[in-house]
Design a protein around this motif. Structure first.
Motif, PDB file in Angstrom:
ATOM      1  N   HIS A 240     132.177   1.791  15.519  1.00  0.00           N
ATOM      2  CA  HIS A 240     131.355   2.010  16.402  1.00  0.00           C
ATOM      3  C   HIS A 240     129.777   2.320  15.859  1.00  0.00           C
ATOM      4  CE1 HIS A 240     129.382   4.576  20.030  1.00  0.00           C
ATOM      5  NE2 HIS A 240     129.355   3.528  20.364  1.00  0.00           N
ATOM      6  N   GLN A 241     129.617   3.263  14.776  1.00  0.00           N
ATOM      7  CA  GLN A 241     128.408   3.722  14.099  1.00  0.00           C
ATOM      8  C   GLN A 241     127.999   2.226  13.411  1.00  0.00           C
ATOM      9  OE1 GLN A 241     129.776   6.647  11.297  1.00  0.00           O
ATOM     10  NE2 GLN A 241     128.371   7.894  12.396  1.00  0.00           N
ATOM     11  N   LEU A 242     128.759   1.389  12.985  1.00  0.00           N
ATOM     12  CA  LEU A 242     128.260   0.009  12.298  1.00  0.00           C
ATOM     13  C   LEU A 242     127.624  -0.768  13.507  1.00  0.00           C
ATOM     14  CD1 LEU A 242     130.990  -0.422   9.843  1.00  0.00           C
ATOM     15  CD2 LEU A 242     128.487  -0.014   9.259  1.00  0.00           C
ATOM     16  N   CYS A 243     128.430  -0.821  14.700  1.00  0.00           N
ATOM     17  CA  CYS A 243     127.792  -1.706  15.625  1.00  0.00           C
ATOM     18  C   CYS A 243     126.735  -1.224  16.163  1.00  0.00           C
ATOM     19  CB  CYS A 243     128.976  -1.703  16.989  1.00  0.00           C
ATOM     20  SG  CYS A 243     130.412  -2.910  16.553  1.00  0.00           S
ATOM     21  N   LEU A 244     126.267   0.086  16.354  1.00  0.00           N
ATOM     22  CA  LEU A 244     125.172   0.574  16.827  1.00  0.00           C
ATOM     23  C   LEU A 244     123.867   0.358  15.746  1.00  0.00           C
ATOM     24  CD1 LEU A 244     126.192   4.217  18.062  1.00  0.00           C
ATOM     25  CD2 LEU A 244     125.518   2.125  19.536  1.00  0.00           C
ATOM     26  N   LEU A 245     124.277   0.293  14.386  1.00  0.00           N
ATOM     27  CA  LEU A 245     123.269  -0.168  13.350  1.00  0.00           C
ATOM     28  C   LEU A 245     123.093  -1.640  13.490  1.00  0.00           C
ATOM     29  CD1 LEU A 245     121.989  -0.137  10.613  1.00  0.00           C
ATOM     30  CD2 LEU A 245     124.261  -0.542   9.633  1.00  0.00           C
ATOM     31  N   GLY A 248     120.601  -2.083  16.298  1.00  0.00           N
ATOM     32  CA  GLY A 248     119.279  -1.367  16.040  1.00  0.00           C
ATOM     33  C   GLY A 248     118.989   0.006  16.732  1.00  0.00           C
ATOM     34  N   LEU A 249     120.391   0.176  17.091  1.00  0.00           N
ATOM     35  CA  LEU A 249     120.119   1.825  17.940  1.00  0.00           C
ATOM     36  C   LEU A 249     120.559   3.084  16.971  1.00  0.00           C
ATOM     37  CD1 LEU A 249     122.275   0.693  21.190  1.00  0.00           C
ATOM     38  CD2 LEU A 249     119.844   0.883  20.739  1.00  0.00           C
ATOM     39  N   LEU A 250     120.992   2.430  15.641  1.00  0.00           N
ATOM     40  CA  LEU A 250     121.101   3.603  14.813  1.00  0.00           C
ATOM     41  C   LEU A 250     120.450   3.310  13.545  1.00  0.00           C
ATOM     42  CD1 LEU A 250     122.723   6.534  14.931  1.00  0.00           C
ATOM     43  CD2 LEU A 250     124.635   5.083  13.842  1.00  0.00           C
ATOM     44  N   PRO A 251     119.683   4.007  12.886  1.00  0.00           N
ATOM     45  CA  PRO A 251     118.882   3.708  11.477  1.00  0.00           C
ATOM     46  C   PRO A 251     119.913   3.703  10.346  1.00  0.00           C
ATOM     47  CG  PRO A 251     118.388   5.950  12.190  1.00  0.00           C
ATOM     48  CD  PRO A 251     119.288   5.440  13.057  1.00  0.00           C
ATOM     49  N   VAL A 252     119.790   3.028   9.593  1.00  0.00           N
ATOM     50  CA  VAL A 252     120.595   2.701   8.369  1.00  0.00           C
ATOM     51  C   VAL A 252     120.667   4.042   7.499  1.00  0.00           C
ATOM     52  CG1 VAL A 252     118.995   1.561   6.685  1.00  0.00           C
ATOM     53  CG2 VAL A 252     121.434   1.121   6.332  1.00  0.00           C
ATOM     54  N   ASP A 253     119.688   4.787   7.453  1.00  0.00           N
ATOM     55  CA  ASP A 253     119.547   6.077   6.641  1.00  0.00           C
ATOM     56  C   ASP A 253     120.709   7.029   7.014  1.00  0.00           C
ATOM     57  OD1 ASP A 253     117.549   4.853   5.119  1.00  0.00           O
ATOM     58  OD2 ASP A 253     115.951   6.106   5.992  1.00  0.00           O
ATOM     59  N   LEU A 255     123.475   6.529   7.864  1.00  0.00           N
ATOM     60  CA  LEU A 255     124.886   6.349   7.382  1.00  0.00           C
ATOM     61  C   LEU A 255     124.958   6.395   5.982  1.00  0.00           C
ATOM     62  CD1 LEU A 255     125.494   2.933   9.750  1.00  0.00           C
ATOM     63  CD2 LEU A 255     126.162   5.222  10.196  1.00  0.00           C
ATOM     64  N   THR A 256     123.827   6.325   5.136  1.00  0.00           N
ATOM     65  CA  THR A 256     124.002   6.340   3.836  1.00  0.00           C
ATOM     66  C   THR A 256     123.215   7.811   3.413  1.00  0.00           C
ATOM     67  OG1 THR A 256     121.412   5.494   3.698  1.00  0.00           O
ATOM     68  CG2 THR A 256     123.498   4.065   3.837  1.00  0.00           C
ATOM     69  N   GLY A 257     123.642   7.917   1.902  1.00  0.00           N
ATOM     70  CA  GLY A 257     122.852   8.805   1.478  1.00  0.00           C
ATOM     71  C   GLY A 257     124.080  10.276   1.285  1.00  0.00           C
ATOM     72  N   ASN A 274     127.418  -5.303   3.682  1.00  0.00           N
ATOM     73  CA  ASN A 274     127.249  -6.260   4.176  1.00  0.00           C
ATOM     74  C   ASN A 274     126.143  -6.705   4.825  1.00  0.00           C
ATOM     75  OD1 ASN A 274     129.183  -8.268   3.316  1.00  0.00           O
ATOM     76  ND2 ASN A 274     130.125  -8.202   5.179  1.00  0.00           N
ATOM     77  N   TRP A 275     125.500  -5.529   5.739  1.00  0.00           N
ATOM     78  CA  TRP A 275     124.396  -5.599   6.476  1.00  0.00           C
ATOM     79  C   TRP A 275     123.225  -5.820   5.339  1.00  0.00           C
ATOM     80  CZ3 TRP A 275     119.993  -2.386   6.742  1.00  0.00           C
ATOM     81  CH2 TRP A 275     119.196  -2.321   7.618  1.00  0.00           C
ATOM     82  N   TYR A 276     123.112  -5.031   4.117  1.00  0.00           N
ATOM     83  CA  TYR A 276     122.184  -5.457   3.420  1.00  0.00           C
ATOM     84  C   TYR A 276     122.254  -6.760   2.770  1.00  0.00           C
ATOM     85  CZ  TYR A 276     120.336  -0.551   2.880  1.00  0.00           C
ATOM     86  OH  TYR A 276     119.826   0.697   3.152  1.00  0.00           O
ATOM     87  N   TYR A 277     123.334  -7.171   2.516  1.00  0.00           N
ATOM     88  CA  TYR A 277     123.573  -8.490   1.755  1.00  0.00           C
ATOM     89  C   TYR A 277     122.901  -9.748   2.676  1.00  0.00           C
ATOM     90  CZ  TYR A 277     125.712 -12.536  -0.599  1.00  0.00           C
ATOM     91  OH  TYR A 277     125.933 -13.728  -1.126  1.00  0.00           O
TER      92      TYR A 277
END
Length: 316
Positions: A240-245, A248-253, A255-257, A274-277
């Motif tokens: 769910h978090q990935l789909c929101l990313l 554009g409803l969740l910033p990548v930051d 999910l990382t760090g 994969n999103w970065y790729y």
């Protein structure tokens, strides 16, 4: 009179062939032979040894084994014995158990579905595909059924069904082989037939990645229309978090760090990589794949997918 020796010779050949088949119904027929307690050879060439994701499941394994030994002709006992054998990390033994079950119940799709899952675990993707394709044929046109969880979620509500798990894992097996053209219609069907938010988000995640990797960005973005922040997610919070990313409803930051989900969850880390790729940042993607591959949960789907992509994209 001359026909008797010919018939006798034919009978001997048939008996020998049957006996040979029984004698060779071992690891050399079921999977690549390995030494000692090794479970698999990674796509990077590393030898992989048992690693149980369910460290507190020994009691359930003992019960499943006891039930199986008391009634080995009960298909449910076979399935649960195989499942708990896999949960404790012995995927190859689980495959043997399911294979024994298939010899008794060749038309039970559940046995192929579970054996196919464990073929994915040990990187035998072609064998997994054959099992899932067989399972799909066996359930076509039949009523679906809830598939009970080995590790119940927080609400103790199973979210998967036999049909949905067959399609989900078949799509995954194609995806891991990079056969995206075959993965695409399987995931499209899985999304269409999703009847709860957990299944919708998990299948949307894999279909979205498949579409992006095929260069179908507009189709991928349309796919995200049903995804909302307030969905009723019981189990698949990572997807769910990935789909929101992706939407554009969740910033990548987020999910990382060090505190982000990607720091401890292979599924999230793989999705972000994969999103970065496919958004052009290949170096960031490579670094995240490498982060995943430093972990120890080598049977997770995120780990296996990262392994496959890393080899394909950065080790050629």
């Amino acid at each position: 009179m001359k026909s008797v020796p010919v018939l006798l010779l034919f009978a001997i050949v048939v008996i020998f062939a049957c006996n040979s088949s029984k004698q060779n119904n071992g690891s050399e027929e079921l999977f690549t032979t390995l030494s000692d307690s090794a479970q698999a050879i990674s796509l990077l060439g590393d030898t992989l040894y048992p690693s149980s994701p369910y460290t507190n499941g020994s009691g359930k394994y003992d019960t499943a084994k006891m039930n199986y030994e008391a009634s080995p002709g009960n298909v449910d006992n076979i399935i649960w014995y195989g499942r708990w054998t896999a949960y404790k990390g012995d995927f190859r033994e689980a495959i043997r158990i399911y294979t024994e079950g298939i010899s008794q119940f060749p038309d039970d799709a559940r046995l192929y579905r579970h054996r196919g899952h464990r073929y994915i675990s040990i990187r035998e993707f072609d064998r997994a595909i054959l099992d899932f394709e067989k399972a799909a044929k066996l359930v076509e046109g039949k009523k679906d059924e809830i598939e009970p969880d080995g590790q119940p979620n927080a609400r103790n509500i199973p979210i998967g069904t036999l049909h949905s798990n067959i399609w989900y894992h078949l799509g995954l097996a194609y995806y891991l082989k990079n056969d995206l053209a075959k993965a695409l219609p399987v995931y499209e069907r899985a999304v269409r037939e999703s009847d709860n938010d957990d299944k919708l988000t998990s299948t949307t995640h894999w279909l979205y990645m498949t579409l992006r990797l095929l260069g179908k960005k507009e189709e991928a973005e349309k796919l995200l229309i049903p995804i909302q922040s307030n969905m009723n997610i019981i189990e698949n919070k990572a997807y769910h978090q990935l789909c929101l990313l992706y939407k554009g409803l969740l910033p990548v930051d987020s999910l990382t760090g060090e505190t982000g989900s990607a720091s401890s969850n292979d599924a999230v880390a793989y999705g972000v990589a994969n999103w970065y790729y496919y958004n052009g940042n290949h170096e960031k993607a490579k670094a995240l794949y490498e982060q995943i591959l430093k972990g120890k949960v080598w049977a997770s789907f995120g780990y296996i997918a990262a392994e496959a992509d890393y080899v394909r994209r950065f080790r050629q």
